[in-house]
Every structure is written in C-alpha cells, then in structure tokens.
Design a protein around this motif. Sequence first.
Motif: not given
Length: 352
Positions: A211-221, A223-231
């Motif tokens: 169970a893993n992640i496909l990382y796409d920063p556009s969806h975090f923008v 949502q106003q989620l910190d896409y760098l901290d997510f990494i």
Amino acid sequence: MAAIKGPAIFLAQFASDTAPFDTLENMAQWAGSLGYKGIQVPTDPALFDLEKAAESQEYCDNAKATCARYGVEITELSTHLQGQLVAVHPAYDEQFDNFAPSHLHGNPEARTEWAINQLKLAAKASQRLGLKAHATFSGALMWHLVYPWPQRPAGLVEQGFAELARRWKPILDVFEEAGVDVCYEIHPGEDLHDGATFERFLQAVDNHPRANILYDPSHFVLQQLDYLDFIDRYHDRIKMFHVKDAEFLPNGRSGIYGGYQDWVDRPGRFRSLGDGQVDFKQIFSKLTQYGFDGWAVLEWECCLKDSAQGAAEGAPFIAQHIIQPATGAFDDFAGGEVSESRNRRILGLESE
C-alpha cells in the motif's frame, strides 16, 4: 543516492480514436518524438488489453518491443478508473457507471466485482512486464462526509475505512505475490485524499507493504496542503511521481470548494508545467535526497494551454529538473587521510 528516471508521460489525457493517439504503437512513436523516455499506460482496451496481458507473456513482450522501437519503455500501468469502482457510494453510481462496461451499468455489485478483478489482472500484467509499481485510485465510500456537517455519527469513519480495507486487502495480497506496489494517487474525491486519510487506510490494512503512494503535488496545492512536508513525512511510501502543476488564487467570492464553477473560473486550477505555483526544484531535490528512483511522469491537465503545447514543453521541463546524484561530498578534497590514531589525537584521546 539513486537518480530519478525520466522524462515520461501519462497517456490517458491524450488518448483518442484519432492518430497518433489511437494505438499503443502510435502513442509510443509520438511520445518518443517529443523526447520522452517512458510512457505510463492506462489500461484502456483500445491501447492495452489487460486480460490478455495478464495471461500472455508473448503479448507483454510484444508490447515492450513495440515501445522500444521508438526509444520508450512502459513505466507503469494505470487502473485509475477501475480502482475508483472498487468503492463507490450509491450517490455516485450513475456518474461512475461511465467507467465500467455498459453491461454492468445499473448493477453496482457486479461493477465492484469486475473492478476488483481488473486490479488483480493488473498485478499479473505488471509482473509480466517487469514493472515494480502500479497507479490507481482508492475509490470512495466517505467523500460525501468530507465536511463534518451534519455531524458524523460516532464510529462512522472507522467503519468506512474498515470496509475500504476489506475490499482492498485481497487485492494488495495479489500485488504482493506479483512483487508490485499499489500506488494510490492521493486525490480529492477519493477516500485517500491527504496524509491523514492515507494513514488511516494504512492502519486498516495492517501496514500492508504494497500500500503505497502516487505523489502528485498539484492535488495538494488545490487543498492548500504542504506538498514538501508531505515528502518528508511519507517518502518511504512514495513509489510513483506525477509531475503536474497547479495554482490556487482565492478571492472574496470563491476558495477551495470552487463554487461549482468550471475549471477555468475556479481559484484552484491545474496548469501546464512551469505555469503554476508548484516548486518543482524543491520537489526533485527532496525526492533525490530520499533516494526515489522511480519515474518522473508528466500528467498534463490544463484549462488554458493546448495539450500539444503542454506535451511538447513537458519533456525538456522534466529533463532540466532531474538531478544526477552527487558521487561524493563537495569538500572531500580537504578531508585528509583516514586514520583512527589521527582521529584520536583530534579528539584529545591520545593519552588514554
């Protein structure tokens, strides 16, 4: 440190019944002519026969050879549409019927069974192709509950994740047998739409290794989620990467929810690479720092720029951002010889 591979391109947004977007061979030739080294392939029967691929090594070998003729390779398969159908709340049945064969329309139970089987076929097809990761959606039983009003009954969300896990655990086990990671695109509209929901799902499937992640920063923008901290938080589970840009320009009239407006009028919109707000230099740096060695795959979705221009600009943009990891520290020249006795003297331990 490992190097990110690329550039690659996701074919889903370009596929059509018109050449060169009508067959896998034509799209491989088109992508190669633009400078891409890889293609992420949606399991649309017009491009890729998933059932045949799961059964036939010859079919998979031929597909790989066809792509290789044009200088590209298949990076991953995608079952975004089928994955969505693993879990659908009844409110969305009619809309999501479009993602299933017509003979399943109006039959949610049969549609779910078909979707689950499609994912299992994708595991076997990915194994035959020699792939290590697979792209999909989680589906959603709870998206209509994303805003906590009316008040959610106690235990409702826990029960929802338990049911989502019940459906996905057997699929994950099949991918485990195939040696392939399931990479959920963290995406609004899905039950796995941010870090908190991914953590709840991961707990519900007993921290399943696939169970893993496909990382796409556009969806975090959006949502106003910190896409760098997510990494920083989830890098050990990030196994795929969509390179997609976005912007969020709120005003006094509309914000994150978008006011039911069309894409061009929404404060949050997807943009072609370099036209939005995503800091790709920092993203590529962080992924390289953490040893991500998967593909950097363009997913083009822009409400302003034509797809042909977006595709043409994507390959050089990605290539310019890929970092070749350093083979040594920049100040190695000043380090001196390696000597335990010298180190003891520097530490003031010589007399001990």
